[in-house]
Enzyme design. Sequence first.
Site, PDB file in Angstrom:
ATOM      1  N   GLY A  12       9.687   0.500   6.256  1.00  0.00           N
ATOM      2  CA  GLY A  12       9.698   2.333   6.288  1.00  0.00           C
ATOM      3  C   GLY A  12      10.755   2.632   7.761  1.00  0.00           C
ATOM      4  O   GLY A  12       9.711   4.075   7.821  1.00  0.00           O
ATOM      5  N   GLY A  16      10.901  10.121   8.956  1.00  0.00           N
ATOM      6  CA  GLY A  16       9.613  10.150   9.116  1.00  0.00           C
ATOM      7  C   GLY A  16       8.634   9.206  10.212  1.00  0.00           C
ATOM      8  O   GLY A  16       8.981   9.136  11.080  1.00  0.00           O
ATOM      9  N   ILE A  17       7.993   8.435  10.253  1.00  0.00           N
ATOM     10  CA  ILE A  17       6.973   8.501  11.218  1.00  0.00           C
ATOM     11  C   ILE A  17       7.668   6.862  11.626  1.00  0.00           C
ATOM     12  O   ILE A  17       7.794   6.276  12.824  1.00  0.00           O
ATOM     13  CB  ILE A  17       5.102   7.965  10.232  1.00  0.00           C
ATOM     14  N   SER A 141      -4.219   5.155   6.070  1.00  0.00           N
ATOM     15  CA  SER A 141      -4.372   7.203   5.549  1.00  0.00           C
ATOM     16  C   SER A 141      -6.006   7.794   5.687  1.00  0.00           C
ATOM     17  O   SER A 141      -6.153   7.291   5.310  1.00  0.00           O
ATOM     18  CB  SER A 141      -3.081   7.455   3.757  1.00  0.00           C
ATOM     19  N   TYR A 154      -2.972   5.741  -4.979  1.00  0.00           N
ATOM     20  CA  TYR A 154      -2.819   5.679  -3.485  1.00  0.00           C
ATOM     21  C   TYR A 154      -4.236   5.962  -2.266  1.00  0.00           C
ATOM     22  O   TYR A 154      -4.183   4.229  -1.710  1.00  0.00           O
ATOM     23  CB  TYR A 154      -1.951   7.187  -3.429  1.00  0.00           C
TER      24      TYR A 154
END
Length: 261
Positions: A12, A16-17, A141, A154
Amino acid sequence: MDLAGRHVVITGASSGIGAELAERCAMGGATVGICARRRDRLEAVLARCQAHTPDSCMFVCDLSDFAQVDDLARRALDAFGHIDMLVNNAGMPKRKHVTALDYDTVEHVARLNYLSPVRLTLAILPGMVARGSGLIVNVSSVAATLSSPGEAAYDASKAALSVFSEAMAIDLWETGVRVLVVYPGVVDTELFTIPDNDPLSMDIERIPVSELVDGVMDAISRDALEVYVPDWFKGIASGKASDLEGFLAGSAAWVRQQAGG
Ligand SMILES: NC(=O)c1ccc[n+]([C@@H]2O[C@H](COP(=O)([O-])OP(=O)(O)OC[C@H]3O[C@@H](n4cnc5c(N)ncnc54)[C@H](OP(=O)(O)O)[C@@H]3O)[C@@H](O)[C@H]2O)c1
């Protein structure tokens, strides 16, 4: 872990991150293998990484497809010989009230956010154990510990990843392979623009990606087991653990207030 000269795989990493983490690892002297679905975005990140470590490379793949997960593990090991650090960062949001959820959606979220990182970890782990060194970084998260309202699919996928990581850390305690679980709060990324999600119900300030990545880089350098960024989220998680009923009632009242009720 000191990243200089290390081989690092980051999933990923097209935005972003993951994108910023890849660049920061390369700046620290690591050769990075980055992966995601969007080739053009990966190419841009790769160019920035190769400015620091020219042997860095990219793998285009869809990690919700297990055959492609297995293929990624093979290609990364072929490219690098061995992997020192694996960062399971790829993930998808799912902001949907439980009454609007269907099973296939829950399964898809679990596949990408939980099962795919586990599958990639299990493919990479034997080499780390054989070498007596390595680091698995799993991006969870705060939703995993706070059970964010309207995000049951999620939250559960991230909670599963966290608990797997902790149990894995115990199993690997004497092996030289370490585990780090990352708990981002609300970070300003494209995650909030992905379709088929309810609008963000929480009125919480988004931190910049750089602040999150600073926290992760620091945790990596300290061989930490977990990091919350911002760190005050950890206090909320402790409060929930000590008074679940109070926490859930408070969350429900807060949701009503946010909805103007
Ligand atoms: N932003 C936050 O507030 C926040 C909070 C807590 C946790 N997190 C976690 O942080 C991680 C990174 O998210 P982010 O905030 O940086 O969002 P982002 O910018 O949307 O990044 C998500 C990354 O995952 C990749 N990805 C998504 N689906 C994929 C698939 N099927 N196969 C391969 N790669 C896939 C995306 O690349 P492609 O689209 O190119 O495939 C992208 O590189 C996620 O695990 C997320 O759950 C974020």
